[in-house]
Structures are given as structure tokens and as C-alpha cells.
Write a protein that holds these residues in place. Structure first.
Motif, PDB file in Angstrom:
ATOM      1  N   GLY A   1       8.771  34.683  -2.095  1.00 12.95           N
ATOM      2  CA  GLY A   1       8.313  35.265  -3.354  1.00 12.95           C
ATOM      3  C   GLY A   1       7.310  36.377  -3.088  1.00 12.95           C
ATOM      4  N   SER A   2       7.381  37.437  -3.876  1.00 13.93           N
ATOM      5  CA  SER A   2       6.548  38.611  -3.628  1.00 13.93           C
ATOM      6  C   SER A   2       5.141  38.424  -4.186  1.00 13.93           C
ATOM      7  CB  SER A   2       7.197  39.846  -4.250  1.00 13.93           C
ATOM      8  OG  SER A   2       6.345  40.955  -4.154  1.00 13.93           O
ATOM      9  N   VAL A   3       4.159  38.678  -3.310  1.00 10.09           N
ATOM     10  CA  VAL A   3       2.749  38.760  -3.715  1.00 10.09           C
ATOM     11  C   VAL A   3       2.199  40.111  -3.301  1.00 10.09           C
ATOM     12  CG1 VAL A   3       0.634  37.377  -3.868  1.00 10.09           C
ATOM     13  CG2 VAL A   3       2.714  36.318  -3.061  1.00 10.09           C
ATOM     14  N   ALA A   4       3.096  41.073  -3.029  1.00 15.69           N
ATOM     15  CA  ALA A   4       2.677  42.366  -2.492  1.00 15.69           C
ATOM     16  C   ALA A   4       1.899  43.180  -3.517  1.00 15.69           C
ATOM     17  CB  ALA A   4       3.906  43.147  -2.024  1.00 15.69           C
TER      18      ALA A   4
ATOM     19  N   CYS B   1      -4.095  36.965  -0.780  1.00 18.22           N
ATOM     20  CA  CYS B   1      -4.016  36.283  -2.076  1.00 18.22           C
ATOM     21  C   CYS B   1      -3.394  34.907  -1.865  1.00 18.22           C
ATOM     22  CB  CYS B   1      -3.185  37.087  -3.066  1.00 18.22           C
ATOM     23  SG  CYS B   1      -3.903  38.679  -3.516  1.00 18.22           S
ATOM     24  N   VAL B   2      -4.030  33.881  -2.391  1.00 18.92           N
ATOM     25  CA  VAL B   2      -3.551  32.504  -2.261  1.00 18.92           C
ATOM     26  C   VAL B   2      -3.365  31.913  -3.657  1.00 18.92           C
ATOM     27  CG1 VAL B   2      -4.656  32.174  -0.014  1.00 18.92           C
ATOM     28  CG2 VAL B   2      -5.921  31.625  -2.110  1.00 18.92           C
TER      29      VAL B   2
ATOM     30  N   ALA C   1       4.504  48.980  -3.362  1.00 17.73           N
ATOM     31  CA  ALA C   1       4.197  47.694  -2.718  1.00 17.73           C
ATOM     32  C   ALA C   1       5.472  46.934  -2.365  1.00 17.73           C
ATOM     33  CB  ALA C   1       3.312  46.858  -3.642  1.00 17.73           C
ATOM     34  N   LEU C   2       6.445  46.891  -3.271  1.00 12.62           N
ATOM     35  CA  LEU C   2       7.677  46.146  -3.001  1.00 12.62           C
ATOM     36  C   LEU C   2       8.504  46.828  -1.914  1.00 12.62           C
ATOM     37  CD1 LEU C   2       8.714  45.149  -6.638  1.00 12.62           C
ATOM     38  CD2 LEU C   2       7.561  43.756  -4.914  1.00 12.62           C
ATOM     39  N   ALA C   3       8.515  48.156  -1.893  1.00 11.95           N
ATOM     40  CA  ALA C   3       9.247  48.865  -0.835  1.00 11.95           C
ATOM     41  C   ALA C   3       8.632  48.591   0.535  1.00 11.95           C
ATOM     42  CB  ALA C   3       9.274  50.356  -1.129  1.00 11.95           C
TER      43      ALA C   3
END
Length: 483
Positions: free
Chosen positions: A274-277, A302-303, A361-363
Motif C-alpha cells: 500500500g502506498s504511503v509515498a 510514516c507509521v 510521489a507515486l511515480a
């Protein structure tokens, strides 16, 4: 008259006498001379050589001034000090050509270096590329050298509002001078299976009609059926693909994808992330501005969850040996949590238009995963994954933590960093409760959907997901052609 005759006769007589008296001695003419004495008797006194000939006298003559000038000119000089070049015709001497001795074997020929093998690359499929976010991501991934093929899937039918036809976008992207090949697939032609076939990375994006201001339950109910359908087809077309879930809420979508893959028997916890970017990028930028540092030297992990109160950015880990005050930590944490809503309110008439930072960020996340699959060492990446009790001790079943990637996927899951501030510990305790609630909500929805399918008579295959199946891209293609 008589006297002239006598004189001529006397001359002839004496000429004969002189001629007869001449003798030849060794080729030299010798004339005999006679000396006069007082007694009046003439006799030979000595053989006196004849005087040299005129030509010989001319040779022995001392050279005059003109002769000296002539010699000086010929020898390369003048009377006026200007040198003359003495031109001499020298005979050309041809050099002898030395023929080398023949060798037993001819000289070795330098081999031509072989052509380098084609650069490896991965195939990425973007589901939901008809949104502005998907188009921005496609533009950035088109410039990535590790991606050889990019497939864009249009999840919704095109309309006249702020959306371009996916085929127009692909034609536009093909003009970029990179080796990445871009293809377009549409839901109107039922091309989802073709889009996912043999993909190495699958990026799931959310629907463009959703807004972050909507409650979590509404967004999940709208996106869950689509995400589940995506997962079912992934299990059939590319079960070994690395799945990156970006559809919100990510806290609920990752458990839904995992449970669906477990049902089909193709679940691999190393291939679901899962993305946290996006929140990590925002937290890092905020901390770098507060500290007046370069963002490349700052990282805020990030947690917890991925959004809302479940998200806890650890600003105490931004820079070593430095801690923000409690008031600053709470203020920056709330700023990161409220960023999606602030962007959604600033979009205006066109929904979800301000997504350039999210696309960046996703790229970057997709690029890191691609390089990791190509056996390149990449730094730690934050992601929302299923926890492993052997590596992470956590009250939540799914958690946002740092992971390590390689060609096999996620190989290491790092525990939550220690030595956090008191404010972060309080936020993390609150985040765990919210995260557990979101995960349970997704699991309940999946169980209800499964029960409804059983009631309707649909058959669900139950297999043991602990044992991996033998599945290759070639078999995938053959099965697809046979069907």
C-alpha cells in the motif's frame, strides 16, 4: 727578280734542314739548338724542350679578377653578399625494400566486440489512468529508463468534463523520445485482461469521481467492487505481479486485495504494497522547510495508517540528534493529515486537478519498485503491508512501516522505530485504534460479499495459498490464446 728567286730557294733549304733536325723522344718534340762560339763553329749545345702549346699556357695563366668573380658565383656567393643556392643534380638512390620473413601463422585478427544485450525493463500497468492523476503518472514513468512498456487502462467511459480520451493521451505520450512503449486499453472494449497480461507491476488508482472530503465508508463502498474485480483478474492474468495499491482508503483496500488473493491461492505477502509515498513526501518537505535544509537530507517515516488520524509521521526521526517541540510536532502532524482535504477544496470546478505532487510521489515509488525487481539496491521504502509476527510486533494486522525490496519483492519488514517523543507515542496509540477499525471494516465487507456470492450459487475455489503454483508468462499467453 733574280734576288727574289734566290731568297725563296734559301728559305726552302733552311726549312728542310730544320725539319730534318727535329727528333722525337718519348712523344715530346725536341728541337736541337746550336750555340755560337767565338771560333765561328756551330754545334748542338743542349736539347731544349719546345715551349708549351698555347692551350697549355692558357691553363697555367694566373686567374684574373673576372675569373675570380665567376668562380665565386658558381660556388654559391656574390660580390654583394647575397647567397646563391648551389643546385646539384644528385642521383636518386632507391632504398632496398626489406621483405619480412613469412610467419608460420597469420597475425591474429582482433575480434569484434559483441553487441551489448538489450537493457532489461519491466512492464507496468496503470489501472485508472483516465484520471488526471493517472495521466501525470504516465508522463513521469514514460521518462523512466527501467520501464520498457507502459499500459494505461481507462476505468470509466470518457465524458465531456475535464477528461481526455485515453487513446489521445497515449498518442501524445508516444511523441516523447524514450524507449518506453505506451499502449491504451478501455473498459468499453473489455480490455482489462489484455492490459494486465504479463505485467510485472500493477498500479491501482482510485476513481476520479471521489473526493477526500467524503467519509471513509462512502469512498470504500464506491471503490471496493472495482478493486476486487481488478484483483480477481490479476490472479488470472499476472499472479506474480507486484501490486501497488493507491486507491483510497488504502487502509481498507490492502486487506481487501490480500483476502481476495488468498481466496484464489495466489497470495504472496512480498508482492502487495500500500502506498504511503504521498504523506511521507509532504511530511519530509514540511520538516525540511522548518529546518532550512535540503529535502534530500531529510526523511520523515510514516507509521500507523495512511490517512486521517491513523497516520502518524515521526518528525523526531527527520534529522539525527534533533527533536521538534511538542507543539510543533502536533501542528505539523495535523497539517499533513489535512493536506488531502485542503487540496480537494482548491480544485475548483474540475475535480481532482491539483495532483501533480501526488503523481510525483507515486511515480518515484513505482520507479523504486521497478529498480528493485531488476536487482538494483534501493533504499528503504515506506509502505502499508501485512505485518509478520517474526519481524514486527504490533497490535494491528496491517501497518505502515519501512520495508526492504529486492528482485523477490518485500524481503524485510522493519519494526516501528524506538525512542519516539511522548506526543508521537500518544498519536500512535490513537492511530492503532483507528487503523484496527478500518481493517476490520474491510474484512467484514469482504466476508459479507463472499456470503452473498455463496447464497447466489457462485462457486469459489478454495486452495491453500501457502503453496505457490508454477506459473510463467509463456503459460499465461498460451492459456489466454486457448480461451
Amino acid at each position: 727578280m733574280f734576288s727574289s728567286v734566290v731568297n725563296s730557294g734559301a728559305k726552302e733549304l733552311w726549312s728542310e734542314v730544320v725539319t730534318s733536325s727535329k727528333l722525337l723522344f718519348n712523344g715530346v718534340a725536341i728541337q736541337r739548338r746550336y750555340a755560337k762560339k767565338n771560333d765561328g763553329c756551330r754545334r748542338a749545345h743542349a736539347d731544349i724542350p719546345e715551349e708549351p702549346y698555347p692551350c697549355e699556357r692558357r691553363k697555367k695563366k694566373k686567374p684574373g679578377i673576372l675569373h675570380r668573380i665567376k668562380l665565386k658565383i658558381i660556388e654559391g656567393g656574390t660580390n654583394f653578399g647575397t647567397p646563391f643556392r648551389n643546385i646539384k643534380c644528385e642521383e636518386k638512390v632507391c632504398k632496398e625494400v626489406v621483405v619480412p620473413e613469412p610467419k608460420a601463422l597469420p597475425a591474429p585478427v582482433k575480434p569484434i566486440p559483441p553487441m551489448p544485450p538489450p537493457r532489461p525493463g519491466v512492464q507496468v500497468s496503470i489501472l485508472g489512468a483516465d484520471t488526471s492523476l493517472g495521466q501525470y503518472i504516465a508522463l513521469l514513468l514514460k521518462q523512466c529508463s527501467c520501464i520498457k512498456k507502459l499500459r494505461l487502462y481507462e476505468a470509466n467511459e470518457p465524458n465531456e468534463s475535464c477528461n481526455r480520451n485515453i487513446f489521445q493521451v497515449v498518442e501524445d505520450l508516444r511523441h516523447i523520445n524514450t524507449n518506453c512503449f505506451v499502449e491504451a486499453f478501455s473498459c468499453t472494449c473489455n480490455e482489462l485482461e489484455r492490459c494486465l497480461q504479463n505485467s510485472d507491476i500493477v498500479l491501482m488508482l482510485e476513481n476520479g469521481y471521489l473526493s477526500q472530503d467524503m467519509p471513509m465508508e462512502t469512498r470504500f463502498a464506491y471503490s471496493a467492487p472495482l478493486v476486487k474485480r481488478y484483483t480477481d483478474i490479476i490472479a488470472n492474468e499476472c499472479p506474480k505481479a507486484f501490486i501497488i495499491v493507491c486507491a483510497t482508503p488504502v487502509d481498507c483496500m490492502v486487506p481487501l486485495v490480500s483476502e481476495t488473493l488468498k481466496e484464489t491461492g495466489w497470495y504472496d505477502p512480498r508482492k502487495v504494497l500500500g502506498s504511503v509515498a504521498v504523506p511521507e513526501m509532504r511530511a519530509t518537505t514540511l520538516a525540511a522547510r522548518a529546518l532550512s535544509l535540503e529535502p534530500n537530507y531529510v526523511r520523515v517515516p510514516c507509521v500507523g495508517g495512511t490517512e486521517g488520524n491513523a497516520l502518524v509521521p515521526l518528525f523526531s526521526k527527520a534529522v539525527q540528534y534533533f527533536n521538534f517541540s511538542e507543539s510543533n510536532t502536533l501542528m505539523m502532524t495535523q497539517t499533513v493529515r489535512d493536506a488531502p482535504s485542503a487540496i480537494a477544496r482548491s480544485d475548483g470546478e474540475c475535480k481532482k486537478a491539483a495532483e501533480l505532487s501526488e503523481a510525483h510521489a507515486l511515480a518515484n515509488l513505482v520507479t523504486k519498485v521497478a529498480w528493485a525487481l531488476l536487482c538494483k539496491d534501493v533504499p528503504r521504502v515506506s509502505g502499508f503491508v501485512e505485518t509478520d509476527a517474526r519481524q514486527v510486533i504490533s497490535p494491528a494486522r496491517y501497518l505502515s512501516i519501512d520495508v526492504h525490496l529486492n528482485q523477490e519483492g518485500i524481503i524485510d519488514k522493519f519494526d516501528i522505530p524506538g525512542k519516539m517523543s511522548d506526543a508521537e507515542l500518544e498519536l500512535l496509540d490513537e492511530g492503532f485504534s483507528v487503523l484496527t477499525k478500518n481493517v476490520n471494516y474491510a474484512l467484514e465487507w469482504y466476508a459479507h460479499d463472499r456470503d452473498m456470492k455463496l447464497i447466489s450459487g457462485e462457486v469459489i475455489a478454495k486452495t491453500d495459498f501457502h503453496y505457490a503454483k508454477k506459473f510463467t508468462h509463456v503459460e499465461d499467453c498460451l492459456c489466454h490464446v486457448a480461451t
